[in-house]
Design an enzyme around this catalytic site. Structure first.
Site, short mmCIF file in Angstrom:
data_model
loop_
_atom_site.label_atom_id
_atom_site.label_comp_id
_atom_site.label_asym_id
_atom_site.label_seq_id
_atom_site.Cartn_x
_atom_site.Cartn_y
_atom_site.Cartn_z
CB CYS A 1 -3.08 5.94 3.26
SG CYS A 1 -1.56 5.34 4.03
CD GLU B 1 -2.61 1.32 2.58
OE1 GLU B 1 -3.33 2.31 2.74
OE2 GLU B 1 -2.49 0.42 3.43
#
Length: 413
Positions: free
Chosen positions: A294, A255
Site C-alpha cells: 500500500c 484503507e
C-alpha cells in the site's frame, strides 16, 4: 486434497472443497476453500458472549503478555509460514515484511500494553473539565472496551501482517476479532491462526477465522461492533453502504487504493547523494512484494530537466532485478499474488498507456526464472513516463497494484 477450514465458534469447520487456490509461482494447487455453510449469527454471538467474557476476565497487562506469548510461538514456527508463503510469490525479503513484520506488530503492542496501560480495563483520558460556572459540575473521559466484536477484512498482499496489525490492538483493547482474509492467499493466514491457537495464549472466542465469503455476517452486527477493511476503494464503498452498517451507524474504517508519490526537489542533480537515494528507494518500493504494498511509490515527480537522468538511472537499476521463483538463488522479485491479480495489473497498465509511454518493461522478451514459472503470476517491472501531464495523466487515478510506477515531469514546486 487439502481443504482449508474456518475457525468458527471454537470449531474448525470445512470438509467439502470449493475454490482451488493455485500457487502464484507454478500454478500448482496449494489448497481449496471449503463449501460448508457458516452460521454467522452464531459466530457473532459466540464472539460477544464467549470471546468478550474471556477477554474481560483479563486486564490490559495480561492481554499484553498473551500477545507476547503468541508472537514468540509464531516466531518459533516461522519456517512453516515461510515455506507456505513462497506460493504467494514472496521472496525471503518479502517474508521479512509480512511474516516477521507480523510478529513485530504483536511484540510492539505487547510492549505498549505493558508500558503504557494500567491494570484493569479502564483508561482515564485527560484532565477534569469544569462544566458549570460554580464548579458544581465537572467531566472527564474514561475509555472502556466496546463490548462488541471487530470484523477485520484483509487484503491479499499481507496474509500474516495484515491480520496481526488489526488483531493486536483489538485484542489488547479487550475486543474479540472475526478475521476474513483475502481468498487468494488465505492458506497462509489459516496456518498463522492454527499456530496462534496452538500457542495456548489465545483465549477461547477471542479470534475467529472465515475462509471464503462473509455471507450474511454484516446483517448480525450491532452498534458496539466495528468493521475494518483493507482493499480496493470500490469494495470499500460497497461494504460501507451495507444497510445494517448505515442504519446502526456501525464504525467502518477503510484503507483503500493508494497512489503514493516521491518528489525529486528541483535543486537535486545526479551528482548529489540524494539523487541516488531517490532512485534506489523507488526501485525498492517497485519491487518489494512485487510492488504489492500500500505504501509503494506509484507517481514519481521529477523536474523537467532531470527526467532523462532519472529514467536512465531507474532503467539501469531495474535491469538488475531478477524475477522468478523465490526459491531460486539470485531471485530478487517474486510473483504477484494470483493470476487474477496479474490480469488486473496488465489491464491497468494498458489504461495508463493511454496517457504515458513505456520506459522499462513490455518488450515481449520477459521470462521468469525457475521451473514451471510460465504458469505463475509473474510480471517484469514497468516504468512509465507521462511526458505531458497537463494534457491528462492516468497515474493520478489508476493504480496498477504491482511493480508499476510513472515518472511525471513538473515545472515548479
Amino acid at each position: 486434497m487439502s481443504v482449508l477450514k474456518s475457525f468458527i465458534a471454537g470449531q474448525w469447520v470445512g470438509e467439502k472443497p470449493a475454490k482451488a487456490l493455485p500457487s502464484a509461482v507454478n500454478g500448482e494447487i496449494v489448497a481449496h476453500t471449503h463449501d460448508d455453510t457458516l452460521d454467522f449469527k452464531n459466530a457473532v454471538e459466540y464472539g460477544r458472549k464467549v470471546g468478550g467474557k474471556n477477554l474481560m476476565a483479563m486486564d490490559f497487562q495480561e492481554r499484553a503478555l498473551a500477545l507476547k506469548a503468541m508472537a514468540l510461538y509464531l516466531q518459533e514456527h516461522k519456517k512453516e509460514l515461510y515455506a507456505l508463503s513462497m506460493h504467494t510469490g514472496s521472496t525471503k525479503g518479502d517474508n521479512g515484511i509480512d511474516i516477521d513484520g507480523g510478529f513485530g506488530t504483536l511484540f510492539s503492542y505487547a510492549s505498549m500494553g505493558r508500558r503504557e496501560l494500567p491494570s484493569g480495563n479502564v483508561v482515564h483520558e485527560g484532565p477534569v473539565t469544569p462544566l458549570g460556572k460554580n464548579n458544581h459540575f465537572a467531566g472527564t473521559h474514561i475509555l472502556v472496551p466496546r463490548g462488541g466484536v471487530a470484523v477485520h477484512i484483509d487484503a491479499y498482499n499481507f496474509p500474516v501482517w495484515g491480520m496481526l496489525e488489526k488483531f493486536a490492538p483489538t485484542f489488547l483493547a479487550g475486543m474479540p476479532s472475526i478475521v476474513k482474509p483475502a481468498t487468494s492467499t488465505c492458506y497462509v493466514t489459516e496456518l498463522a491462526v492454527r499456530l496462534m491457537q496452538e500457542s495456548g495464549a489465545l483465549p477461547e472466542g477471542s479470534l475467529q477465522l472465515i475462509i471464503g465469503s462473509t455471507g450474511d455476517l454484516f446483517d448480525h452486527l450491532e452498534e458496539q461492533d466495528v468493521v475494518t477493511f483493507t482493499g480496493s476503494a470500490a469494495t470499500a464503498r460497497k461494504l460501507r453502504n451495507h444497510p445494517n452498517i448505515i442504519n446502526r451507524s456501525i464504525p467502518f474504517n477503510a484503507e483503500a487504493d493508494s497512489l503514493n508519490s516521491a518528489i525529486l526537489a528541483p535543486d537535486v542533480t545526479p551528482e548529489h547523494e540524494e539523487f541516488d537515494v531517490f532512485v534506489k528507494e523507488i526501485r525498492r518500493e517497485m519491487t518489494a512484494k512485487a510492488g504489492q504494498k500500500c505504501t509503494a511509490i506509484r507517481r514519481i515527480f521529477v523536474p523537467k530537466d532531470q527526467v532523462n537522468a532519472v529514467c536512465d538511472k531507474l532503467k539501469e537499476q531495474l535491469s538488475k532485478i531478477t524475477v522468478g521463483d523465490p526459491s531460486v538463488e539470485g531471485v530478487r522479485m517474486g510473483a504477484l499474488a494470483s493470476i487474477d491479480q496479474l490480469e488486473d495489473v496488465k489491464a491497468n497498465i494498458q489504461e495508463l498507456l493511454k496517457t504515458s509511454e513505456l520506459v522499462v518493461g513490455g518488450e515481449g522478451n520477459f521470462k521468469a526464472t525457475g521451473d514451471g514459472t510460465e504458469k505463475g503470476a509473474f510480471i517484469e517491472p514497468h516504468l512509465l513516463l507521462c511526458r505531458n501531464p497537463e494534457s491528462g495523466c492516468g497515474a493520478h487515478d489508476i493504480e496498477a497494484f504491482g511493480p508499476v510506477a510513472t515518472v511525471i515531469p513538473y515545472d515548479t514546486i
